[in-house]
Design a protein around this motif. Structure first.
Motif, short mmCIF file in Angstrom:
data_model
loop_
_atom_site.label_atom_id
_atom_site.label_comp_id
_atom_site.label_asym_id
_atom_site.label_seq_id
_atom_site.Cartn_x
_atom_site.Cartn_y
_atom_site.Cartn_z
N PRO A 57 0.73 -1.22 0.03
CA PRO A 57 -0.14 0.15 -0.12
C PRO A 57 0.90 1.29 0.11
CG PRO A 57 0.18 -0.88 2.43
CD PRO A 57 0.87 -2.01 1.53
N PRO A 58 0.42 2.37 -0.22
CA PRO A 58 1.06 3.69 -0.46
C PRO A 58 1.53 3.92 1.05
CG PRO A 58 -1.08 4.08 -1.61
CD PRO A 58 -1.12 2.72 -0.84
N LEU A 59 2.85 4.29 1.07
CA LEU A 59 3.44 4.38 2.41
C LEU A 59 2.76 5.39 3.28
CD1 LEU A 59 5.65 3.60 4.31
CD2 LEU A 59 7.19 5.35 3.13
N TRP A 60 2.41 6.51 2.77
CA TRP A 60 2.04 7.63 3.44
C TRP A 60 0.61 7.32 3.84
CZ3 TRP A 60 2.70 11.41 6.50
CH2 TRP A 60 1.68 12.47 6.81
N THR A 61 -0.20 6.76 3.28
CA THR A 61 -1.39 6.63 3.61
C THR A 61 -1.26 5.34 4.85
OG1 THR A 61 -2.20 6.71 1.27
CG2 THR A 61 -3.95 5.36 2.93
N SER A 62 -0.47 4.60 4.56
CA SER A 62 -0.21 3.43 5.74
C SER A 62 0.03 4.07 6.86
CB SER A 62 0.72 2.43 5.39
OG SER A 62 0.56 1.58 4.24
N VAL A 63 1.24 4.85 6.98
CA VAL A 63 1.42 5.60 8.10
C VAL A 63 0.25 6.43 8.66
CG1 VAL A 63 2.92 7.24 9.12
CG2 VAL A 63 3.86 5.52 7.53
N SER A 64 -0.51 7.06 7.90
CA SER A 64 -1.42 7.83 8.52
C SER A 64 -2.57 7.00 9.13
CB SER A 64 -2.12 8.84 7.21
OG SER A 64 -1.23 9.81 6.57
N VAL A 65 -2.95 5.89 8.55
CA VAL A 65 -4.08 5.20 9.00
C VAL A 65 -3.40 4.47 10.33
CG1 VAL A 65 -5.28 2.95 8.51
CG2 VAL A 65 -5.11 4.57 6.83
N MET A 66 -2.42 4.01 10.43
CA MET A 66 -1.59 3.20 11.75
C MET A 66 -1.61 4.35 12.72
SD MET A 66 -1.59 0.37 10.81
CE MET A 66 -0.30 -0.47 11.72
N VAL A 67 -1.01 5.53 12.41
CA VAL A 67 -0.74 6.76 13.49
C VAL A 67 -2.23 7.13 14.13
CG1 VAL A 67 -0.11 8.99 13.98
CG2 VAL A 67 1.32 7.44 12.80
N PHE A 68 -3.11 7.48 13.07
CA PHE A 68 -4.49 8.08 13.56
C PHE A 68 -5.41 7.06 14.17
CE2 PHE A 68 -2.76 11.45 10.66
CZ PHE A 68 -2.77 12.52 11.88
N GLY A 69 -5.18 5.84 13.54
CA GLY A 69 -5.85 4.53 14.16
C GLY A 69 -5.51 4.38 15.37
N THR A 70 -4.22 4.39 15.71
CA THR A 70 -3.74 4.13 17.10
C THR A 70 -4.25 5.37 17.98
OG1 THR A 70 -1.54 3.42 16.34
CG2 THR A 70 -1.73 4.49 18.57
N LEU A 71 -4.48 6.49 17.65
CA LEU A 71 -4.99 7.79 18.47
C LEU A 71 -6.56 7.33 18.78
CD1 LEU A 71 -3.70 10.93 17.09
CD2 LEU A 71 -2.71 9.68 19.13
N SER A 72 -6.98 6.80 17.58
CA SER A 72 -8.46 6.40 18.00
C SER A 72 -8.72 5.26 18.89
CB SER A 72 -8.98 6.01 16.33
OG SER A 72 -10.35 5.48 16.37
N ALA A 73 -8.02 4.35 18.86
CA ALA A 73 -8.21 3.12 19.57
C ALA A 73 -7.66 3.68 21.11
CB ALA A 73 -7.12 2.03 19.26
N GLY A 74 -6.71 4.37 21.45
CA GLY A 74 -6.10 4.84 22.47
C GLY A 74 -7.33 5.81 23.16
N SER A 75 -8.22 6.55 22.34
CA SER A 75 -9.27 7.39 22.57
C SER A 75 -10.28 6.44 23.36
CB SER A 75 -9.75 8.22 21.44
OG SER A 75 -11.14 9.00 22.01
N ALA A 76 -10.69 5.41 22.48
CA ALA A 76 -11.84 4.37 22.94
C ALA A 76 -11.28 3.78 24.32
CB ALA A 76 -11.92 3.35 21.87
#
Length: 314
Positions: A57-76
């Motif tokens: 997958p595109p590197l930047w998209t992958s990094v974005s999804v993983m970083v902000f996905g981490t913040l999302s899970a951390g929020s929950a």
């Protein structure tokens, strides 16, 4: 079955240990996000992006999804700690969490969880697309409101439906790459959905007295061991069959169904061993439910690793 005495069930929570340094405070806030749970969620996110992209997958998209996905899970997770701060003090398994030990104030945890959620929403919207951002926010709200505030303390089916939030990373990963949803992520959503109850119930079997003390009606608290095991077997079969459905739906190579079949057979063997031990007269910790709990972790990780590898072979 071991029954806790009143002294055990009403034992006081650990004494207040307010952080004495900035580093200790940061560590306490990080603990609110439950990093080990986040790891499991990310294990299901990245492989789906490989499948969606048909390769790397595109590197930047992958990094974005993983970083902000981490913040999302951390929020929950942080907001879950806020909601569950009363019962966390009653359970031996959770008494060392930051709110239970008064290392973080309830207001601090609430604000922290909300800030992480807002950052994840804005970040995913700006760096990927609105669908990924909405799915992420929906997962937070579902976990906190539907599971933590409504289902968890009211029904033995809490984790069955509450587990939907844990299925969302596969949808978010796919949407982050494609900007839409399809049958393949829905199949993987189903895998995680069916996998979650037996995974959680075997943990609850080990800590049954904890949940009983906190008055949380997890299935092992309100049902017989036989019923818990039989339902775990049924859900495990559903997990394996659903995992095999990805082959025709996504048009994978033969690598994936072979890997899924082998892993599924091993998972089924382990859950049926629980029933065999019960039929031999064993009960409680002698059933060794944590064997299946740990194996189910490995099963999910290895299955999604196969999901990631398969597109690279085609």
């Amino acid at each position: 079955m071991t029954v806790l005495t009143n002294r055990q069930t009403t034992a006081p929570a650990p004494a207040a240990e307010p952080p004495r340094t900035i580093g200790m405070l940061v560590k306490a806030y990080i603990a609110l996000t439950k990093p080990r749970i986040i790891e499991l969620l990310l294990i299901t996110t990245l492989p789906v992006m490989f499948l969606a992209a048909g390769g790397l997958p595109p590197l930047w998209t992958s990094v974005s999804v993983m970083v902000f996905g981490t913040l999302s899970a951390g929020s929950a997770n942080a907001l879950n700690c806020y909601v569950d701060r009363d019962i966390d003090q009653k359970m031996r398994r959770t008494r060392r969490r930051p709110l239970a030990r008064h290392q973080v104030s309830p207001t601090g945890a609430l604000v922290f969880g909300i800030v992480l959620g807002v950052l994840s929403l804005v970040g995913l919207w700006l760096t990927t697309n609105w669908l990924a951002a909405m799915l992420s926010t929906g997962a937070i709200l579902f976990y906190v409101i539907v599971y933590s505030m409504i289902l968890k303390r009211r029904t033995a089916q809490n984790i069955v439906w509450g587990g939907i939030a844990g299925c969302m990373p596969v949808m978010i990963g796919w949407a982050g790459i494609t900007g839409r949803l399809d049958w393949a992520p829905l199949v993987l959503f189903g895998v995680v959905f069916f996998w979650t109850p037996p995974h959680t119930w075997t943990l609850a079997m080990r800590y049954k007295e904890d949940y009983a003390a906190a008055e949380v009606p997890m299935l092992p608290v309100v049902a017989t061991e036989r019923r818990v095991i039989l339902e775990s077997i049924a859900y495990t079969w559903a997990t394996v069959l659903c995992s095999l459905a990805l082959w025709p739906v996504a048009g994978t190579t033969l690598f994936y169904p072979i890997a899924a079949g082998v892993l599924g057979a091993m998972c089924l063997w382990e859950v049926h061993r629980l029933l065999a031990r019960l039929n031999s007269g064993k009960s409680g910790v002698d059933l060794r439910p944590m064997r299946f709990f740990h194996w189910s972790n490995a099963y999910l990780a290895l299955l999604f690793l196969a999901v990631a590898i398969d597109p690279l072979l085609s």
